[in-house]
Design a protein around this motif. Sequence first.
Motif, PDB file in Angstrom:
ATOM      1  N   GLN A  34       0.892  -1.252   0.021  1.00 59.46           N
ATOM      2  CA  GLN A  34       0.023  -0.056   0.192  1.00 59.46           C
ATOM      3  C   GLN A  34       0.838   1.120  -0.088  1.00 59.46           C
ATOM      4  O   GLN A  34       0.412   2.400  -0.726  1.00 59.46           O
ATOM      5  N   VAL A  35       2.013   1.311   0.575  1.00 60.41           N
ATOM      6  CA  VAL A  35       2.855   2.320   0.736  1.00 60.41           C
ATOM      7  C   VAL A  35       3.824   2.587  -0.429  1.00 60.41           C
ATOM      8  O   VAL A  35       4.483   1.300  -0.547  1.00 60.41           O
ATOM      9  N   GLN A  36       3.907   3.437  -1.252  1.00 61.88           N
ATOM     10  CA  GLN A  36       4.615   3.464  -2.219  1.00 61.88           C
ATOM     11  C   GLN A  36       5.664   4.748  -2.078  1.00 61.88           C
ATOM     12  O   GLN A  36       5.435   5.696  -1.546  1.00 61.88           O
ATOM     13  N   LEU A  37       6.872   4.544  -2.481  1.00 54.79           N
ATOM     14  CA  LEU A  37       7.963   5.606  -2.190  1.00 54.79           C
ATOM     15  C   LEU A  37       8.504   5.853  -3.367  1.00 54.79           C
ATOM     16  O   LEU A  37       9.076   5.010  -4.204  1.00 54.79           O
ATOM     17  N   VAL A  38       9.016   7.105  -3.649  1.00 57.22           N
ATOM     18  CA  VAL A  38       9.457   7.711  -4.917  1.00 57.22           C
ATOM     19  C   VAL A  38      10.472   8.677  -4.433  1.00 57.22           C
ATOM     20  O   VAL A  38      10.364   9.624  -3.900  1.00 57.22           O
ATOM     21  N   GLU A  39      11.761   8.359  -4.776  1.00 51.95           N
ATOM     22  CA  GLU A  39      12.880   9.350  -4.774  1.00 51.95           C
ATOM     23  C   GLU A  39      13.370  10.288  -5.778  1.00 51.95           C
ATOM     24  O   GLU A  39      12.658  10.160  -6.807  1.00 51.95           O
ATOM     25  N   SER A  40      13.879  11.348  -5.419  1.00 56.99           N
ATOM     26  CA  SER A  40      14.236  12.383  -6.141  1.00 56.99           C
ATOM     27  C   SER A  40      15.355  13.216  -5.532  1.00 56.99           C
ATOM     28  O   SER A  40      15.637  13.306  -4.512  1.00 56.99           O
ATOM     29  N   GLY A  41      15.975  13.806  -6.590  1.00 55.43           N
ATOM     30  CA  GLY A  41      16.937  14.884  -6.190  1.00 55.43           C
ATOM     31  C   GLY A  41      18.427  14.430  -6.309  1.00 55.43           C
ATOM     32  O   GLY A  41      19.403  15.102  -6.174  1.00 55.43           O
ATOM     33  N   ALA A  52      26.734   6.187  -5.990  1.00 52.95           N
ATOM     34  CA  ALA A  52      25.750   5.089  -5.688  1.00 52.95           C
ATOM     35  C   ALA A  52      24.226   5.536  -6.006  1.00 52.95           C
ATOM     36  O   ALA A  52      23.987   6.524  -6.303  1.00 52.95           O
ATOM     37  N   VAL A  53      23.303   4.625  -6.188  1.00 52.66           N
ATOM     38  CA  VAL A  53      22.148   4.620  -6.424  1.00 52.66           C
ATOM     39  C   VAL A  53      21.353   4.706  -5.179  1.00 52.66           C
ATOM     40  O   VAL A  53      21.833   3.746  -4.185  1.00 52.66           O
ATOM     41  N   TYR A  54      20.934   5.480  -4.731  1.00 53.34           N
ATOM     42  CA  TYR A  54      20.159   5.784  -3.401  1.00 53.34           C
ATOM     43  C   TYR A  54      18.858   5.516  -3.238  1.00 53.34           C
ATOM     44  O   TYR A  54      17.914   5.920  -4.039  1.00 53.34           O
ATOM     45  N   TYR A  55      18.469   4.579  -2.231  1.00 58.47           N
ATOM     46  CA  TYR A  55      17.005   4.007  -2.332  1.00 58.47           C
ATOM     47  C   TYR A  55      16.637   4.260  -0.884  1.00 58.47           C
ATOM     48  O   TYR A  55      17.191   4.238   0.026  1.00 58.47           O
ATOM     49  N   CYS A  56      15.119   4.905  -0.708  1.00 63.32           N
ATOM     50  CA  CYS A  56      14.462   4.977   0.725  1.00 63.32           C
ATOM     51  C   CYS A  56      13.730   3.824   0.771  1.00 63.32           C
ATOM     52  O   CYS A  56      13.573   3.066  -0.151  1.00 63.32           O
ATOM     53  N   ALA A  57      13.438   3.545   2.100  1.00 60.81           N
ATOM     54  CA  ALA A  57      12.822   2.319   2.375  1.00 60.81           C
ATOM     55  C   ALA A  57      12.031   2.732   3.902  1.00 60.81           C
ATOM     56  O   ALA A  57      12.421   3.502   4.550  1.00 60.81           O
ATOM     57  N   ARG A 115      -1.667   7.538   4.192  1.00 59.91           N
ATOM     58  CA  ARG A 115      -1.975   8.323   5.204  1.00 59.91           C
ATOM     59  C   ARG A 115      -1.340   7.719   6.502  1.00 59.91           C
ATOM     60  O   ARG A 115      -1.743   8.352   7.556  1.00 59.91           O
ATOM     61  N   THR A 116      -0.614   6.613   6.111  1.00 51.82           N
ATOM     62  CA  THR A 116      -0.268   6.012   7.320  1.00 51.82           C
ATOM     63  C   THR A 116       1.416   6.246   7.392  1.00 51.82           C
ATOM     64  O   THR A 116       2.129   5.318   8.149  1.00 51.82           O
ATOM     65  N   PHE A 117       1.991   7.311   6.572  1.00 52.83           N
ATOM     66  CA  PHE A 117       3.335   7.474   6.611  1.00 52.83           C
ATOM     67  C   PHE A 117       3.927   7.480   7.914  1.00 52.83           C
ATOM     68  O   PHE A 117       5.119   7.374   8.416  1.00 52.83           O
ATOM     69  N   TRP A 153      10.143  -0.364  -0.610  1.00 61.92           N
ATOM     70  CA  TRP A 153      11.412   0.241  -1.266  1.00 61.92           C
ATOM     71  C   TRP A 153      10.958   1.042  -2.452  1.00 61.92           C
ATOM     72  O   TRP A 153       9.833   0.959  -2.995  1.00 61.92           O
ATOM     73  N   GLY A 154      11.779   2.156  -2.323  1.00 62.88           N
ATOM     74  CA  GLY A 154      11.454   3.161  -3.506  1.00 62.88           C
ATOM     75  C   GLY A 154      12.324   2.637  -4.792  1.00 62.88           C
ATOM     76  O   GLY A 154      13.116   1.572  -4.744  1.00 62.88           O
ATOM     77  N   GLN A 155      12.452   3.273  -6.063  1.00 63.78           N
ATOM     78  CA  GLN A 155      12.942   2.825  -7.170  1.00 63.78           C
ATOM     79  C   GLN A 155      14.434   3.382  -7.229  1.00 63.78           C
ATOM     80  O   GLN A 155      15.111   2.837  -8.195  1.00 63.78           O
ATOM     81  N   GLY A 156      14.658   4.227  -6.516  1.00 65.45           N
ATOM     82  CA  GLY A 156      16.257   4.648  -6.456  1.00 65.45           C
ATOM     83  C   GLY A 156      16.514   5.885  -7.296  1.00 65.45           C
ATOM     84  O   GLY A 156      15.747   6.447  -8.128  1.00 65.45           O
ATOM     85  N   THR A 157      17.489   6.835  -6.792  1.00 66.76           N
ATOM     86  CA  THR A 157      17.910   7.893  -7.577  1.00 66.76           C
ATOM     87  C   THR A 157      19.369   7.894  -7.711  1.00 66.76           C
ATOM     88  O   THR A 157      20.206   7.464  -6.603  1.00 66.76           O
ATOM     89  N   GLN A 158      20.070   8.011  -8.733  1.00 67.99           N
ATOM     90  CA  GLN A 158      21.451   7.984  -8.920  1.00 67.99           C
ATOM     91  C   GLN A 158      22.060   9.202  -8.272  1.00 67.99           C
ATOM     92  O   GLN A 158      21.668  10.400  -8.609  1.00 67.99           O
ATOM     93  N   VAL A 159      23.200   9.262  -7.497  1.00 70.46           N
ATOM     94  CA  VAL A 159      24.225  10.107  -7.081  1.00 70.46           C
ATOM     95  C   VAL A 159      25.457   9.878  -7.627  1.00 70.46           C
ATOM     96  O   VAL A 159      25.927   8.902  -7.416  1.00 70.46           O
TER      97      VAL A 159
END
Length: 123
Positions: free
Chosen positions: A1-8, A92-97, A27-29, A113-119
């Motif tokens: 149910q929880v979806q995560l999207v990284e950016s930046g 690295a690719v950074y993922y939030c969880a 709404r349960t973040f 897990w999110g899809q990741g964002t490249q740094v």
Amino acid sequence: QVQLVESGGGLVQAGDSLRLSCAASGRTFSRYAMGWFRQAPGKKREFVSAISSSGGSTYYADSVKGRFTISRDNAKNTVYLQMNSLKPEDTAVYYCAADGSLQLVLRGTNDYWGQGTQVTVSS
């Protein structure tokens, strides 16, 4: 149910700063502890930082302590990772969880897990 999207993420020079964001759905973040992990090409995924559901407790890997700061804004359903004094080793690719507690996030076996964002940090 929880979806995560990284950016930046992006390409920066050594010594520069970057702020990553992770936006969560639902709404349960505020019930979830959140974390950041990273994985460089050919290397194992490693823990970077974590924050409790309330934001009252934080944890950092030794490699980033003093340079990175994790924070969250539960009203915006978003967790941030402020990265200062970036080094090439941070590339690295950074993922939030997300998981039910800070301790569970630290284990690395997170429920979401999110899809990741490249740094990429150039020397």
